[in-house]
Design a protein around this motif. Structure first.
Motif, PDB file in Angstrom:
ATOM      1  N   LEU A 264       0.836  -1.197   0.000  1.00 21.80           N
ATOM      2  CA  LEU A 264       0.000   0.000   0.000  1.00 21.80           C
ATOM      3  C   LEU A 264       0.874   1.251   0.000  1.00 21.80           C
ATOM      4  N   GLY A 265       1.974   1.205   0.787  1.00 20.77           N
ATOM      5  CA  GLY A 265       2.898   2.331   0.800  1.00 20.77           C
ATOM      6  C   GLY A 265       3.572   2.551  -0.540  1.00 20.77           C
ATOM      7  N   VAL A 266       3.990   1.436  -1.197  1.00 21.14           N
ATOM      8  CA  VAL A 266       4.604   1.549  -2.519  1.00 21.14           C
ATOM      9  C   VAL A 266       3.629   2.136  -3.521  1.00 21.14           C
ATOM     10  N   ALA A 267       2.372   1.643  -3.451  1.00 21.23           N
ATOM     11  CA  ALA A 267       1.359   2.162  -4.373  1.00 21.23           C
ATOM     12  C   ALA A 267       1.110   3.648  -4.136  1.00 21.23           C
ATOM     13  N   THR A 268       1.094   4.058  -2.865  1.00 27.66           N
ATOM     14  CA  THR A 268       0.877   5.473  -2.540  1.00 27.66           C
ATOM     15  C   THR A 268       2.020   6.332  -3.075  1.00 27.66           C
ATOM     16  N   LEU A 269       3.264   5.868  -2.897  1.00 27.81           N
ATOM     17  CA  LEU A 269       4.413   6.611  -3.401  1.00 27.81           C
ATOM     18  C   LEU A 269       4.373   6.728  -4.920  1.00 27.81           C
ATOM     19  N   LEU A 270       4.020   5.640  -5.593  1.00 27.05           N
ATOM     20  CA  LEU A 270       3.925   5.675  -7.050  1.00 27.05           C
ATOM     21  C   LEU A 270       2.834   6.633  -7.507  1.00 27.05           C
ATOM     22  N   PHE A 271       1.716   6.622  -6.761  1.00 27.92           N
ATOM     23  CA  PHE A 271       0.621   7.542  -7.121  1.00 27.92           C
ATOM     24  C   PHE A 271       1.061   9.000  -6.951  1.00 27.92           C
ATOM     25  N   LEU A 272       1.752   9.291  -5.806  1.00 30.03           N
ATOM     26  CA  LEU A 272       2.215  10.661  -5.590  1.00 30.03           C
ATOM     27  C   LEU A 272       3.235  11.072  -6.650  1.00 30.03           C
ATOM     28  N   LEU A 273       4.148  10.141  -6.994  1.00 31.20           N
ATOM     29  CA  LEU A 273       5.147  10.438  -8.014  1.00 31.20           C
ATOM     30  C   LEU A 273       4.496  10.704  -9.360  1.00 31.20           C
ATOM     31  N   PHE A 274       3.510   9.874  -9.695  1.00 30.44           N
ATOM     32  CA  PHE A 274       2.797  10.073 -10.960  1.00 30.44           C
ATOM     33  C   PHE A 274       2.067  11.405 -10.968  1.00 30.44           C
ATOM     34  N   SER A 275       1.467  11.775  -9.811  1.00 31.64           N
ATOM     35  CA  SER A 275       0.739  13.052  -9.726  1.00 31.64           C
ATOM     36  C   SER A 275       1.690  14.228  -9.901  1.00 31.64           C
ATOM     37  N   ILE A 276       2.894  14.128  -9.277  1.00 27.77           N
ATOM     38  CA  ILE A 276       3.877  15.216  -9.404  1.00 27.77           C
ATOM     39  C   ILE A 276       4.343  15.364 -10.845  1.00 27.77           C
ATOM     40  N   LEU A 277       4.654  14.229 -11.487  1.00 26.87           N
ATOM     41  CA  LEU A 277       5.088  14.279 -12.893  1.00 26.87           C
ATOM     42  C   LEU A 277       3.989  14.824 -13.797  1.00 26.87           C
ATOM     43  N   LYS A 278       2.774  14.438 -13.509  1.00 26.06           N
ATOM     44  CA  LYS A 278       1.654  14.918 -14.310  1.00 26.06           C
ATOM     45  C   LYS A 278       1.485  16.430 -14.149  1.00 26.06           C
ATOM     46  N   THR A 279       1.654  16.907 -12.916  1.00 28.39           N
ATOM     47  CA  THR A 279       1.527  18.344 -12.661  1.00 28.39           C
ATOM     48  C   THR A 279       2.626  19.122 -13.372  1.00 28.39           C
ATOM     49  N   LYS A 280       3.877  18.605 -13.285  1.00 32.98           N
ATOM     50  CA  LYS A 280       4.985  19.271 -13.964  1.00 32.98           C
ATOM     51  C   LYS A 280       4.774  19.294 -15.472  1.00 32.98           C
ATOM     52  N   ARG A 281       4.280  18.213 -16.030  1.00 29.38           N
ATOM     53  CA  ARG A 281       4.042  18.169 -17.468  1.00 29.38           C
ATOM     54  C   ARG A 281       2.987  19.196 -17.866  1.00 29.38           C
ATOM     55  N   SER A 282       1.962  19.331 -17.043  1.00 30.12           N
ATOM     56  CA  SER A 282       0.916  20.317 -17.356  1.00 30.12           C
ATOM     57  C   SER A 282       1.470  21.727 -17.333  1.00 30.12           C
ATOM     58  N   VAL A 283       2.366  21.976 -16.342  1.00 24.74           N
ATOM     59  CA  VAL A 283       2.962  23.315 -16.245  1.00 24.74           C
ATOM     60  C   VAL A 283       3.842  23.594 -17.457  1.00 24.74           C
ATOM     61  N   LEU A 284       4.633  22.622 -17.883  1.00 20.74           N
ATOM     62  CA  LEU A 284       5.487  22.787 -19.062  1.00 20.74           C
ATOM     63  C   LEU A 284       4.665  23.006 -20.322  1.00 20.74           C
ATOM     64  N   THR A 285       3.581  22.282 -20.448  1.00 16.06           N
ATOM     65  CA  THR A 285       2.722  22.423 -21.632  1.00 16.06           C
ATOM     66  C   THR A 285       2.111  23.815 -21.692  1.00 16.06           C
ATOM     67  N   GLU A 286       1.660  24.341 -20.536  1.00 11.13           N
ATOM     68  CA  GLU A 286       1.066  25.663 -20.490  1.00 11.13           C
ATOM     69  C   GLU A 286       2.091  26.740 -20.833  1.00 11.13           C
ATOM     70  N   SER A 287       3.345  26.567 -20.306  1.00  7.90           N
ATOM     71  CA  SER A 287       4.370  27.574 -20.560  1.00  7.90           C
ATOM     72  C   SER A 287       4.797  27.576 -22.023  1.00  7.90           C
ATOM     73  N   GLU A 288       4.794  26.437 -22.679  1.00  9.09           N
ATOM     74  CA  GLU A 288       5.161  26.357 -24.103  1.00  9.09           C
ATOM     75  C   GLU A 288       4.097  26.948 -25.001  1.00  9.09           C
ATOM     76  N   SER A 289       2.852  26.853 -24.567  1.00  3.50           N
ATOM     77  CA  SER A 289       1.757  27.363 -25.395  1.00  3.50           C
ATOM     78  C   SER A 289       1.636  28.899 -25.331  1.00  3.50           C
ATOM     79  N   LYS A 290       2.295  29.534 -24.353  1.00  5.49           N
ATOM     80  CA  LYS A 290       2.181  30.979 -24.219  1.00  5.49           C
ATOM     81  C   LYS A 290       3.145  31.720 -25.128  1.00  5.49           C
TER      82      LYS A 290
END
Length: 413
Positions: free
Chosen positions: A387-413
């Motif tokens: 459960l802890g491993v799954a939680t860490l993977l979920f948090l890591l995936f969420s962080i990467l997803k957030t960073k990707r969204s920020v990069l995509t927004e900055s490139e589109s401006k």
């Protein structure tokens, strides 16, 4: 630190301390036998309990627990002794001793008359001491095939000064002690074998599995007969082989309970005896390494379980009711009691021990594995880990997803 983080940490700390200090849960044991004690029981008096074959069949040896009204009673277990005129006292001969960084002693015991075994070796010292000793037994000084560790001490009038030899026929003894032990060995004891002091069971010998330099014999032991000694009979009279004995300790895991060289001479009798390092009550196998020699023909295998006795102190009130023996938990660890909480050898000899007998075996009506003990605690820990491993993977995936969204927004401006 914020309160919302402090409270969970305190809660976990309290739970952990409760788990560490929690007494043994009797509901984890599948079987139970009540004890009946004869005679008048004095407070803190010595009680002797003889185990029966039913206990060995359903226990896992390390899971034996004596209780009084649900509280754990510390105990000492040893092979039953026959107190009779058949016990003889002899003097060992010291062949060799060395006292450097490790004290080494090699003793030779007198030849055994037919039908007798060596049972104990006495140890003395001129002053108070304590030491750990590695004991090795063998047929000759060049080959020691049996080994175990023992703890000896002398504190004033209190002493543990005898080594249990386990009813061996080996005449050569090697002892390795801690520096400064300065041990003496004034006597050894031997006794005639008594059929009432052990159980024997014969096992059918099937065709072995043959390999390049060994043959393996397997024994299912369907009756789950417990044993500490193997007796092997071969067509050949004189031989010497490397032998390994493995026993199943649970549904999947095997453990090596003997590994060494066995020598046999037909003048010594029919059987070659192999002492095991622990009690086995399940399937077992015998591997015989032939090397360049002809394969030996095994014709008979007998398992031997010495009768054993448990000694413990009675409760301070001297009441005889409320005693029970629990067993039947393959996940239970070996008992570890303070040596001052159970009778020593001198206290057993010098006190009139009251006899406790085992009543009928019953299945524990409260049996159910607790979440705090194996196997449930293991499953729970494994579940939390994943459960802890799954939680860490979920948090890591969420962080990467957030960073990707920020990069995509900055490139589109």
């Amino acid at each position: 630190m914020k309160t919302k983080y402090l409270l969970p940490i305190l809660f976990i700390s309290v739970m952990a301390s409760e788990i560490m200090s929690r007494p043994l849960a009797v509901e984890n044991f599948k079987y139970k036998k009540d004890l009946k004690i004869t005679g008048t029981l004095s407070p803190q008096g010595v009680v002797k309990l003889t185990l029966d074959e039913e206990v060995y069949k359903h226990s896992f040896y390390g899971d034996l627990r004596v209780t009084h009204n649900g509280e754990i009673v510390p105990y000492h277990i040893q092979n039953a002794e026959e107190i009779s005129k058949n016990i003889e006292k002899v003097k060992p001969e010291l062949l060799f001793s060395k006292k450097n960084e490790l004290e080494i002693y090699v003793l030779e015991l007198p030849k055994l008359p037919e039908g007798m075994n060596y049972t104990k070796l006495s140890v003395t010292n001129s002053y108070d001491y304590e030491t750990s000793v590695t004991l090795k037994l063998g047929d000759n000084p060049d080959n020691f095939s049996e080994s175990k560790s023992v703890f000896l001490y002398k504190y004033g009038n209190q002493a543990l000064n005898e080594i249990d030899l386990g009813g061996t026929k080996h005449r050569f003894v090697r002892l390795e002690a801690e520096p400064g032990s300065d041990l003496k060995f004034p006597s050894a004891f031997r006794a005639k074998q008594n059929k009432n002091l052990y159980w024997e069971k014969s096992h059918t010998v099937s065709n072995p599995e043959l390999a390049e330099n060994l043959c393996k014999f397997s024994f299912p032991n369907e009756s789950q007969s417990a044993f500490q000694i193997l007796k092997l009979e071969f067509e050949e009279g004189n031989w010497e082989r490397q032998v390994t004995v493995r026993g199943k300790i649970d549904k999947k895991e095997w453990d090596t309970v003997f590994e060494g060289t066995i020598s046999h001479n037909k003048a010594d009798g029919i059987y070659a005896e192999i002492p095991l390092s622990k009690t086995i009550s399940r399937e077992f196998e015998i591997q015989i390494y032939d090397g360049e020699n002809q394969t030996l023909h095994l014709t008979n295998v007998i398992t031997v379980q010495p009768l054993e006795e448990i000694y413990f102190f009675a409760n301070p009130d001297g009441t005889k009711d409320g005693y029970a023996l629990y067993y039947g938990n393959p996940y239970q660890w070996l008992p570890s009691f303070d040596p001052y909480t159970y009778p020593t050898g001198d206290e057993i000899k010098n006190n009139d021990a009251k006899t406790a007998t085992l009543l009928s075996e019953v299945e524990n009506p409260d049996f159910s594995f607790s979440l705090l003990y194996p196997p449930m605690s293991g499953y729970l820990a494994t579940g939390f880990f994943y459960l802890g491993v799954a939680t860490l993977l979920f948090l890591l995936f969420s962080i990467l997803k957030t960073k990707r969204s920020v990069l995509t927004e900055s490139e589109s401006k």
